[in-house]
Scaffold this active site. Structure first.
Site, PDB file in Angstrom:
ATOM      1  N   HIS A  53      -6.225  -0.887   6.997  1.00 22.65           N
ATOM      2  CA  HIS A  53      -6.090  -1.643   8.248  1.00 22.65           C
ATOM      3  C   HIS A  53      -7.391  -1.686   9.063  1.00 22.65           C
ATOM      4  O   HIS A  53      -7.826  -2.752   9.492  1.00 22.65           O
ATOM      5  CB  HIS A  53      -4.994  -1.037   9.130  1.00 22.65           C
ATOM      6  CG  HIS A  53      -3.666  -0.891   8.444  1.00 22.65           C
ATOM      7  ND1 HIS A  53      -3.170  -1.843   7.583  1.00 22.65           N
ATOM      8  CD2 HIS A  53      -2.729   0.087   8.485  1.00 22.65           C
ATOM      9  CE1 HIS A  53      -1.987  -1.453   7.141  1.00 22.65           C
ATOM     10  NE2 HIS A  53      -1.698  -0.282   7.667  1.00 22.65           N
TER      11      HIS A  53
ATOM     12  N   HIS B 208      -0.459  -5.358   6.245  1.00 18.32           N
ATOM     13  CA  HIS B 208       0.328  -6.098   7.244  1.00 18.32           C
ATOM     14  C   HIS B 208      -0.464  -6.363   8.525  1.00 18.32           C
ATOM     15  O   HIS B 208      -0.117  -7.251   9.291  1.00 18.32           O
ATOM     16  CB  HIS B 208       1.664  -5.409   7.527  1.00 18.32           C
ATOM     17  CG  HIS B 208       1.586  -4.191   8.382  1.00 18.32           C
ATOM     18  ND1 HIS B 208       1.261  -2.958   7.891  1.00 18.32           N
ATOM     19  CD2 HIS B 208       1.798  -4.004   9.702  1.00 18.32           C
ATOM     20  CE1 HIS B 208       1.276  -2.081   8.878  1.00 18.32           C
ATOM     21  NE2 HIS B 208       1.603  -2.678   9.994  1.00 18.32           N
TER      22      HIS B 208
ATOM     23  N   ASP C  59      -4.448   6.361   4.885  1.00 23.25           N
ATOM     24  CA  ASP C  59      -3.282   5.615   5.365  1.00 23.25           C
ATOM     25  C   ASP C  59      -3.682   4.448   6.272  1.00 23.25           C
ATOM     26  O   ASP C  59      -3.033   3.404   6.257  1.00 23.25           O
ATOM     27  CB  ASP C  59      -2.368   6.594   6.135  1.00 23.25           C
ATOM     28  CG  ASP C  59      -1.018   5.982   6.495  1.00 23.25           C
ATOM     29  OD1 ASP C  59      -0.452   5.273   5.649  1.00 23.25           O
ATOM     30  OD2 ASP C  59      -0.530   6.223   7.619  1.00 23.25           O
TER      31      ASP C  59
ATOM     32  N   LYS D 280       0.843  -1.184   0.000  1.00 18.18           N
ATOM     33  CA  LYS D 280       0.000   0.000   0.000  1.00 18.18           C
ATOM     34  C   LYS D 280       0.884   1.241   0.000  1.00 18.18           C
ATOM     35  O   LYS D 280       2.040   1.124   0.430  1.00 18.18           O
ATOM     36  CB  LYS D 280      -0.941  -0.008   1.205  1.00 18.18           C
ATOM     37  CG  LYS D 280      -0.221   0.121   2.556  1.00 18.18           C
ATOM     38  CD  LYS D 280      -1.188   0.186   3.673  1.00 18.18           C
ATOM     39  CE  LYS D 280      -1.540   1.581   4.058  1.00 18.18           C
ATOM     40  NZ  LYS D 280      -0.521   2.284   4.856  1.00 18.18           N
TER      41      LYS D 280
HETATM   42  C1  BG6 Z   1       1.356   1.766   7.975  1.00 19.79           C
HETATM   43  C2  BG6 Z   1       1.087   3.253   7.897  1.00 19.79           C
HETATM   44  O1  BG6 Z   1       0.564   1.079   7.050  1.00 19.79           O
HETATM   45  O2  BG6 Z   1       1.053   1.306   9.287  1.00 19.79           O
HETATM   46  C3  BG6 Z   1       1.901   4.007   8.943  1.00 19.79           C
HETATM   47  O3  BG6 Z   1       1.440   3.727   6.602  1.00 19.79           O
HETATM   48  C4  BG6 Z   1       1.673   3.409  10.313  1.00 19.79           C
HETATM   49  O4  BG6 Z   1       1.582   5.394   8.932  1.00 19.79           O
HETATM   50  C5  BG6 Z   1       1.839   1.891  10.307  1.00 19.79           C
HETATM   51  O5  BG6 Z   1       2.592   3.998  11.207  1.00 19.79           O
HETATM   52  C6  BG6 Z   1       1.424   1.273  11.625  1.00 19.79           C
HETATM   53  O6  BG6 Z   1       1.754  -0.080  11.641  1.00 19.79           O
HETATM   54  P1  BG6 Z   1       2.069  -0.832  13.017  1.00 19.79           P
HETATM   55  O7  BG6 Z   1       2.183  -2.264  12.649  1.00 19.79           O
HETATM   56  O8  BG6 Z   1       3.343  -0.244  13.551  1.00 19.79           O
HETATM   57  O9  BG6 Z   1       0.902  -0.537  13.926  1.00 19.79           O
END
Ligand code: BG6
Length: 475
Positions: free
Chosen positions: A226, A164, A221, A134
């Site tokens: 997510h 992820h 984002d 993404k």
């Molecule tokens: C990413 C975003 O997809 O996920 C970021 O682009 C964000 O802005 C991140 O900080 C957060 O991922 P995690 O796994 O650290 O919660």
């Protein structure tokens, strides 16, 4: 594995460390090789030496690290130079036939040129899988343009769109909890659930990604991908099996059932905020507008709260409160299922305490599942006191827990699509968020300021208190 964007931030912070962990755990085939590419003309020696500083984890023993590095080779590949891809393809195709994973950890405008070159050089045969990071576009139209262009060269079963969050152990555990136990599923519906809260809060600000973030914002984002994926995992019907399409078919039904938020309802059902200077963990931090790469008059949101509703029989009328923000007081991601009050209370209510059951599934910083219930207070009166049943997932099993990227990389290598996002899911998620984005843009109302180190603008609490609810942390 061919890693496009091999010198980039994602490769160094997440992908290579995850591949190292898989290697260290003996999960990579002895003949597996990593071909990192980048637009800088580097030799493999220099590239590998640069990983020593930025990638090598503290726990990497010298022998294991050396063996890992021996798998890596660097190839200079600029997406605008066809000859680079000829050389790349020759290198890949000279190896024994086997799965080839092309991971596109590059800026999205390079996805299509790279796919074109891969196809031109024969690197789109059925054994080739591509992983798309993404953001895949910044709205429905640009998302469709990328997906259609990629579909000219690769079949849907070769395309792994990564989110992820789906690789996080506790997200899969959510499925195990729901569909592996007889206990929860009968209660998992409007008759028993009062509301659902999903929070992803970060302490970090935009760090070095100001240029990217200012044109993106929290809705694109974090929410479009997510948060909506987590919502699907919470709300979907039990799939008929664990097969990839059985799960993805259920997720798409939820995305389609999400009630659109009409322009006139956007103000009442969404909150967007932007952080101002403040303090986190006792340390002062700058405001968003003072960060590097941010326009001084930027309206980009760093916080979003939304009241969503799923229009189907299971969930009609149950609010799903979604919230994400940067520069919050702590890093926490959790899903909270708030159950209703008992139909007829016979005990005196404990003063100032909630008497409702609540299931809290925490994804990070630590993984845990906690069920809040009430028990009898010791003593001669029949009064209630709150307690919780805890499943501390990190210590309840000694098995090694793979990180999200490691898990997903191994799934691509094994050809398992279940934890990747199908094209129709992405389209549907964009369809739902786009009217919110448009209304915000047209309204000219700026994002509400909040002090860094707080839980967002006051309007976020008001969004829930109008329904008589509270965000979980504030209880
Ligand atoms: C990413 C975003 O997809 O996920 C970021 O682009 C964000 O802005 C991140 O900080 C957060 O991922 P995690 O796994 O650290 O919660």
């Amino acid at each position: 594995m061919v890693l496009f964007g091999g010198t980039g931030d994602l490769a160094r912070r997440k992908l290579l460390p995850s591949l190292f962990d898989a290697h260290h755990a003996g999960l990579l085939h002895p003949s597996a090789r990593i071909l990192a590419t980048g637009s800088q003309p580097l030799g493999t020696g220099d590239y590998v030496a640069s990983l020593e500083q930025s990638v090598r984890p503290a726990h990497a023993l010298p022998e294991s690290w050396e063996k890992f590095c021996a798998r890596i080779c660097y190839v200079h590949a600029d997406a605008r130079v066809p000859a680079h891809f000829d050389a790349l393809a020759e290198k890949v195709l000279s190896r024994k036939p086997g799965a080839v994973v092309c991971y596109l950890a590059t800026a999205p405008h390079l996805f299509v040129p790279i796919c074109e070159q891969l196809a031109r050089t024969g690197l789109n045969r059925p054994t080739v899988r591509i992983v798309l990071e993404k953001p895949l576009g910044h709205d429905l139209e640009s998302n469709e343009a990328i997906n259609s262009a990629v579909a000219k060269f690769f079949g849907e079963d070769q395309i792994y769109r990564i989110d992820h969050y789906l690789g996080k152990e506790s997200v899969q555990n959510l499925m195990a909890i729901r569909f592996g136990n007889a206990l929860f599923e009968p209660l998992w519906r409007r008759e028993w659930v009062q509301d659902v809260q999903i929070t992803i809060a970060e302490e970090l600000g935009v760090e070095t990604r100001g240029d990217f973030y200012d044109g993106t914002g929290a809705l694109r984002d974090m929410v479009q991908n997510h948060l909506l994926q987590l919502l699907c995992m919470v709300a979907m019907e039990p799939p008929a099996s664990l097969s990839e399409d059985a799960i993805r078919d259920e997720k798409i039904k939820i995305l389609k059932a999400l009630k659109p938020i009409a322009p006139q309802d956007v103000a009442g059902n969404t909150v967007r905020g932007q952080y101002r200077s403040g303090a986190i963990g006792g340390k002062p931090v700058p405001g968003y507008l003072e960060e590097q790469g941010i326009a001084p008059d930027s309206h980009t949101e760093t916080f979003v709260a939304i009241k969503a509703e799923i229009a189907n029989w299971r969930w009609a009328g149950v609010p799903f409160y979604l919230r994400t923000g940067k520069r919050m007081p702590s890093r926490v991601a959790e899903i909270v299922i708030q159950f209703r009050e008992v139909p007829h209370p016979i005990f005196p209510r404990p003063l100032g305490l909630s008497t409702q059951n609540r299931l809290v599934i925490r994804l990070q910083p630590e993984e845990s599942i906690r069920l809040y219930c009430l028990v009898k207070q010791p003593g001669d009166t029949l009064a209630l006191t709150p307690t919780s049943l805890d499943l501390d997932l990190a210590t309840s099993s000694r098995a090694r827990r793979a990180g999200a990227y490691e898990r997903l990389l191994l799934d691509v290598i094994r050809g398992r699509l279940g934890l990747f996002v199908r094209r129709d899911e992405q389209v549907q998620a964009w369809r739902w968020v786009e009217p919110i984005l448009d209304t915000w843009r047209n309204s000219m109302v700026p994002a509400k300021p909040y002090t860094a180190g707080t839980w967002g603008p006051a309007a976020s609490s008001a969004l829930l208190s109008r329904d008589g609810a509270l965000w979980h942390e504030e209880v």
